[in-house]
Design an enzyme around this catalytic site. Structure first.
Site, PDB file in Angstrom:
ATOM      1  CE1 TYR A  32      42.632   5.533 -74.386  1.00 18.74           C
ATOM      2  CE2 TYR A  32      40.838   4.490 -73.186  1.00 18.74           C
ATOM      3  CZ  TYR A  32      41.346   5.034 -74.351  1.00 18.74           C
ATOM      4  OH  TYR A  32      40.552   5.090 -75.471  1.00 18.74           O
ATOM      5  CG  HIS A  37      42.168   7.410 -63.524  1.00 18.22           C
ATOM      6  ND1 HIS A  37      41.782   6.793 -64.699  1.00 18.22           N
ATOM      7  CD2 HIS A  37      43.014   6.548 -62.902  1.00 18.22           C
ATOM      8  CE1 HIS A  37      42.397   5.616 -64.784  1.00 18.22           C
ATOM      9  NE2 HIS A  37      43.139   5.440 -63.707  1.00 18.22           N
ATOM     10  CE  LYS A 149      39.516  -1.320 -61.161  1.00 17.58           C
ATOM     11  NZ  LYS A 149      40.012  -1.435 -62.522  1.00 17.58           N
ATOM     12  CB  VAL A 176      33.864   6.273 -60.424  1.00 12.40           C
ATOM     13  CG1 VAL A 176      32.914   6.960 -61.385  1.00 12.40           C
ATOM     14  CG2 VAL A 176      34.333   7.249 -59.343  1.00 12.40           C
TER      15      VAL A 176
END
Lengths: 280, 280
Positions: A32, A37, A149, A176
């Site tokens: 997902y 990514h 993150k 991001v």
């Protein structure tokens, strides 16, 4: 883009690449995909000859009652996004292939795995290090890419690689964010409209904390208090933890300084979100 | 014979060998080599281009109160023996290099590590799998060689390699024995003259058990009883365990059959010795 759903074929493919002296960049994901990514894939493509993206929703890193079953999955969408970002291979093994009956071997990084997310999700990081070790052995990367993150995850994986003398470089790229500051996460899709607004409190709390530090505040307790205040304003938010820790040992600090990691996990409704910043 | 006492140099040496498409045979040992080790080195030399012998008395696999400090060490002797057997590289890292301050990562094979020797030496096999993982990552072998005397160890290492998708073949070679039947072990040097005679009871118990099976006996309890009888005749012997287990799961069997592992550990004075046989 080459799609491989079988461990043996992936291992063989990587073995041939190594024989041809090709370098492999590896982006392990649970799928997902989002822009976080994609930034890892794009960077891998710059650094190495072949970018391998894995998609595996790893059951071993979910606790009973967590969102394993409803974790978002869309392989076609992921394949298209990974291809456009420059991915060469998409590896999506099955859980049965990764953990056959009688599976028994676990990799554990002690201490670092028991704080922060490891404290409120016991066993989570043992699942992470175990699957990352397996994926590293299968994909044989020269460089593996992780997002800031998941700060604790990348610190633990780096420690595993160092302790076990693995010949792999770990690169951690900046978080991001959406335009309004929310850190990208596959789990953001769970949020209702109201929750999506409240979810901004994680980033806002970090911003307020950084502002306080810029104004001279050094007390970890006071900074955490400021962050708690921001989060508690939101009706759908419930704090899992807010901590100020040393970036290397992940142990709590009383006084913040350069290299202090401010990290928080907050339930927004039923969705658990995380975010962090490193003070400098 | 090349002697390397530094992890980085060993890792680099192996990396260059792999680049040159040389195959590496690896014999991990704790040193004080005997003919059992030498048979592994000779076989590695036949199968592969370069035979690497490691010598490392691994503190992580000794329990408090065990013989870590007095474990026999003689590097000059080992170097000469390994060289004569065809060894190309002797790798002997220091404990400080293998486990620097803050070391935290462990590999554990659950279930298999908790029976037999793992039951009476809790934590032992976690130390073994951790050091073997590290050595595999440093030495990068194509084939690694173990002795059948340490049956449980080789079963656990095989399981680790399989579970973690490591591209390494594990070969197990037959136990090498003294003329009178005592299984070769670096620890045999601890034995007094009287104890050396009593130590034959391990092999004798296995022989008697095999004879009983040949005569039609299938009850594990009765076979264990026969073995206990042999060991208890010796005044310096004290049974640690005697068990009949399935060769794959290491769980106890009631009825022995082809593929049953008969294993025993016996203290001869203060020296703990092990031996085993697989029924066919």
């Amino acid at each position: 883009m080459k799609v491989i759903d079988n461990i043996q074929r992936m291992a063989m493919f990587s073995k041939i690449l190594k024989k041809e002296s090709k370098t492999i960049g590896f982006i392990p994901t649970m799928g997902y995909l989002h822009d976080g990514h994609l930034s890892l894939i794009k960077t891998a493509k710059k650094h190495t000859d072949v970018a391998v993206v894995s998609i595996f929703v790893n059951p071993k890193q979910f606790l009973p009652g967590e969102d394993l079953d409803r974790y978002p999955r869309d392989l076609k969408r992921d394949e298209e996004m990974a291809r456009l970002a420059g991915g060469d291979v998409l590896f999506n093994p099955s859980a049965e292939d990764m953990y056959p009956d009688g599976y028994a071997t676990y990799v554990d990084v002690e201490r670092l795995s028991n704080t922060l997310c490891g404290n409120t999700r016991p066993g989570h990081f043992k699942g992470v290090t175990t699957v990352v070790m397996k994926l590293f052995d299968i994909v044989k990367p020269d460089i593996a890419y992780f997002g800031q993150k998941d700060a604790q995850q990348s610190i633990i994986v780096k420690k595993m690689v160092e302790d076990l003398n693995m010949d792999i470089e770990i690169k951690v790229l900046p978080t991001v964010r959406e335009k309004d500051g929310l850190a990208m996460s596959s789990r953001n899709i769970y949020l209702s409209e109201k929750e999506r607004k409240d979810a901004l409190c994680l980033n806002q709390a970090l911003n307020k904390a950084e502002a306080a530090v810029r104004s001279g505040e050094r007390s970890a307790a006071k900074i955490i208090k400021i962050m708690e205040g921001i989060v508690k304003e939101k009706s759908t938010a419930k704090i899992d933890y807010i901590e100020a820790v040393d970036i290397k040992t992940l142990s709590q600090v009383d006084t913040v300084s350069s290299g202090t990691l401010l990290a928080l996990a907050v339930f927004i409704g039923k969705t658990r979100l995380i975010d962090n910043t490193i003070l400098n």
